[in-house]
Design a protein around this motif. Structure first.
Motif, mmCIF file in Angstrom:
data_model
loop_
_atom_site.group_PDB
_atom_site.id
_atom_site.type_symbol
_atom_site.label_atom_id
_atom_site.label_comp_id
_atom_site.label_asym_id
_atom_site.label_seq_id
_atom_site.Cartn_x
_atom_site.Cartn_y
_atom_site.Cartn_z
ATOM 1 N N ASP A 253 0.858 -1.181 0.000
ATOM 2 C CA ASP A 253 0.000 0.000 0.000
ATOM 3 C C ASP A 253 0.896 1.234 0.000
ATOM 4 O OD1 ASP A 253 -1.728 2.111 0.536
ATOM 5 O OD2 ASP A 253 -2.923 0.986 1.987
ATOM 6 N N THR A 254 0.813 2.053 -1.046
ATOM 7 C CA THR A 254 1.728 3.194 -1.181
ATOM 8 C C THR A 254 1.527 4.255 -0.103
ATOM 9 O OG1 THR A 254 0.186 4.150 -2.805
ATOM 10 C CG2 THR A 254 2.073 2.919 -3.666
ATOM 11 N N SER A 255 0.476 4.132 0.714
ATOM 12 C CA SER A 255 0.314 5.053 1.840
ATOM 13 C C SER A 255 1.054 4.569 3.084
ATOM 14 C CB SER A 255 -1.178 5.220 2.173
ATOM 15 O OG SER A 255 -1.741 4.003 2.637
ATOM 16 N N THR A 257 4.076 4.112 5.271
ATOM 17 C CA THR A 257 5.378 4.781 5.380
ATOM 18 C C THR A 257 6.503 3.821 5.763
ATOM 19 O OG1 THR A 257 4.854 5.389 7.666
ATOM 20 C CG2 THR A 257 4.361 7.012 5.949
#
Length: 468
Positions: A253-255, A257
Motif C-alpha cells: 500500500d503506497t500510503s 510509510t
C-alpha cells in the motif's frame, strides 16, 4: 427654535416611514420573484474518472427546491448512455450503467422540473467532461540530455495531441505500473536481478526502494490506481538465506510509510505460488492463479488470507469497468462476480478460424461475450498474428501487420472498453537484451478505436499502462 425642531422631527419620521415602505415593497417584490422562479441547480457531484473506469458511477444533482416526482421521460443525457434514475428528498441520482467515452462533454437535462412548494416549473441542466485518453508506455534506450542512454516511462495525451511527458527515467527499467499518485518501477541490473521502488508522479525523481526481505528476480508488477496498491512477484531467496521464494506474490500500500510489502498467503499461512494475477479495478482486491490452476481472491485492504474460489486453466482478467473476472477451461468460459460471489457460464461471440489458426490471447468486453482475440496462424509464423473483434453482429479485423515485419507482443483494452492498444516490434531482429521481460526492438503501441477500427495514434514504446 422649538418650531424648527418639531418640523425636523416630522421630516425624519416621514423619511423613515417612506424608507420602511420602500424596503417592504422591495422585499415583497423579491419574495414574489422567488415564488415565480422555478427550481435551479444548487450543486452537482460526479467522479468524472470513475465514469470511464467503473460501471455504476453516480451523478448526484441537488436542486435548490424540493421537486414533485420526476418522470424518467423528463431526463435526457447527451450524448446518450445507459443509466438508471432515482429521486429522494428532491435529489436526483443518475447511475451510469455503462462506461462513458473519454474526453467527452456530457449534459444532463431535466425538463419541466416542478417545485413542490410553489408549483413553478423550470429546466435543470448540468454538464461535466470525462478525462482525456492518456496512455503511458515504456521506452528503452532513449537518449538523455547528457547524451547517455536511459529508459523512460512516458505519458501521451492521445485525444488531445501534443508531445509525451516523462513520468520516470532510469538506466534500466524492467517494468512499471501507475497509481494515481505514484510510479512503481522494477529496475534491473545486467544480471537480471531487480529492485522495486516508487516515485511520486508530481515530482519525478529516483524511486524509493521498498524494504523487501529478499533478493532475486522481480516481475509481474501491477497496480490498482484508485486504491494506491501495487503488487509484484519474486523468484529468489528470503533475507534469511534459507527460504526459497518461488513465484511469490507481494503487495504494498503506497500510503504505508514503512515501505514494507506483505507476502500473500493462503488460509493455512502458506505463501501462494502464482502463475498470473491481477487487481480488480478500483476495489482493493485481486485474483491470483497459482501454479496448480487454483484461483484465489485476496482482499488486500482488509488484510485477510487468500480465499480459494475455484479452478481454471486460464485467467483472462476482468470485464472492463467491473469486478467480474473471466476464466476458461475444459468446461468453457466463466464469469465470476467478486461483488456477489456468483459465477455463470459465458458463451463468447463466435469467431471463425481456419484449420491452422488458433487464439493466443483473449479479452472479453461484456457479459454478452463480445471478444477481442489475437489470432496466430501455425502456417505463417509469428510475423502474421492479427487481432480480431467478434460480437453478435459478426467478426472483423482490428489489426493486421501485413508485410510490415512487425510481431505482435500484447493487446490490451482501455479501462472503459473503448480503445485497444496493440504492442508490436521488429521481433525478427531479436530481443533488446533484458534478462527479465525482454522487449522487441523498435517497439510501438498502436491505439485503435474499437467501434470504428480507426487508428488513433502510434506511440513509441510498449507495456501500455492499461495492462499494468
Amino acid at each position: 427654535m422649538s418650531t424648527d425642531l418639531a418640523s425636523g422631527g416630522r421630516r425624519f419620521r416621514r423619511t423613515f416611514i417612506l424608507a420602511v415602505i420602500v424596503l417592504a415593497l422591495l422585499a415583497a417584490g423579491l419574495s414574489v420573484g422567488n415564488i415565480l422562479q422555478g427550481p435551479r441547480v444548487a450543486s452537482t457531484a460526479v467522479n468524472a474518472i470513475g465514469t470511464v473506469e467503473q460501471q455504476g458511477t453516480r451523478l448526484v444533482l441537488t436542486p435548490n427546491q424540493r421537486l414533485r416526482e420526476i418522470d424518467p421521460a423528463q431526463v435526457v443525457l447527451e450524448p446518450a448512455a445507459a443509466y438508471s434514475l432515482t429521486e429522494e428528498n428532491g435529489t436526483i441520482t443518475v447511475t451510469f450503467e455503462q462506461l462513458l467515452a473519454y474526453d467527452t462533454n456530457y449534459t444532463l437535462t431535466v425538463a419541466d422540473a416542478v417545485s413542490s412548494s410553489t408549483g413553478v416549473a423550470s429546466t435543470l441542466e448540468t454538464e461535466f467532461t470525462t478525462p482525456p485518453l492518456e496512455v503511458s508506455t515504456l521506452v528503452r534506450g532513449a537518449i538523455s540530455t547528457s547524451g547517455t542512454l536511459e529508459d523512460r516511462v512516458i505519458e501521451t495525451n492521445v485525444s488531445g495531441g501534443g508531445e509525451p511527458s516523462i513520468l520516470f527515467s532510469a538506466p534500466r527499467i524492467q517494468e512499471y505500473a501507475l497509481t494515481d499518485a505514484f510510479v512503481a518501477v522494477i529496475e534491473q541490473d545486467s544480471a537480471g536481478l531487480g529492485t522495486v521502488g516508487v516515485a511520486p508522479r508530481a515530482e519525478p525523481g529516483p524511486a524509493v526502494p521498498l524494504n523487501v526481505d529478499a533478493t532475486g528476480s522481480f516481475s509481474s508488477l501491477a497496480a490498482d490506481a484508485a486504491s494506491g496498491l501495487i503488487g509484484f512477484v519474486i523468484d529468489g531467496v528470503h533475507a534469511d538465506g534459507q527460504t526459497e521464494l518461488v513465484r511469490s506474490l507481494f503487495v504494498f500500500d503506497t500510503s504505508d510509510t514503512s515501505f514494507r510489502p506483505t507476502q500473500v498467503a493462503g488460509t493455512d499461512g502458506t505463501p501462494l505460488m502464482v502463475s498470473t494475477w491481477a487487481f480488480a479495478p478500483r476495489t482493493g482486491a485481486l485474483i491470483a492463479q497459482t501454479l496448480d490452476e487454483q484461483l484465489y481472491l485476496v482482499n488486500v485492504l482488509a488484510g485477510t488470507p487468500a480465499e480459494p474460489i475455484g479452478q481454471a486453466q486460464h485467467f483472462h482478467g476482468f470485464v472492463p469497468g467491473t469486478a467480474t473476472a473471466v476464466t476458461s477451461g475444459v468446461g468453457g468460459y466463466t464469469l465470476f462476480d467478486l461483488s456477489s460471489g456468483t459465477a455463470e457460464q459465458l458463451t463468447p461471440a463466435p469467431m471463425t478460424l481456419s484449420e491452422t489458426q488458433y487464439l493466443t490471447q483473449t479479452s472479453v468486453l461484456d457479459p454478452e461475450g463480445t471478444q477481442i482475440s489475437a489470432v496466430a496462424d501455425a502456417a505463417a509464423g509469428l510475423a502474421d498474428v492479427t487481432v480480431e473483434f467478434a460480437d453478435g453482429d459478426g467478426q472483423r479485423t482490428l489489426f493486421d501487420p501485413g508485410d510490415s515485419g512487425e510481431w505482435l507482443r500484447d493487446i490490451c483494452v482501455s479501462p472503459n472498453g473503448q480503445y485497444l492498444a496493440v504492442e508490436t516490434g521488429l521481433g525478427a531482429q531479436g530481443p533488446d537484451g533484458y534478462a527479465v521481460l525482454p522487449g522487441m526492438k523498435q517497439s510501438t503501441t498502436t491505439v485503435i478505436d474499437i467501434a470504428t477500427g480507426e487508428e488513433l495514434r502510434r506511440l513509441t514504446g510498449f507495456l501500455t499502462s492499461w495492462c499494468r
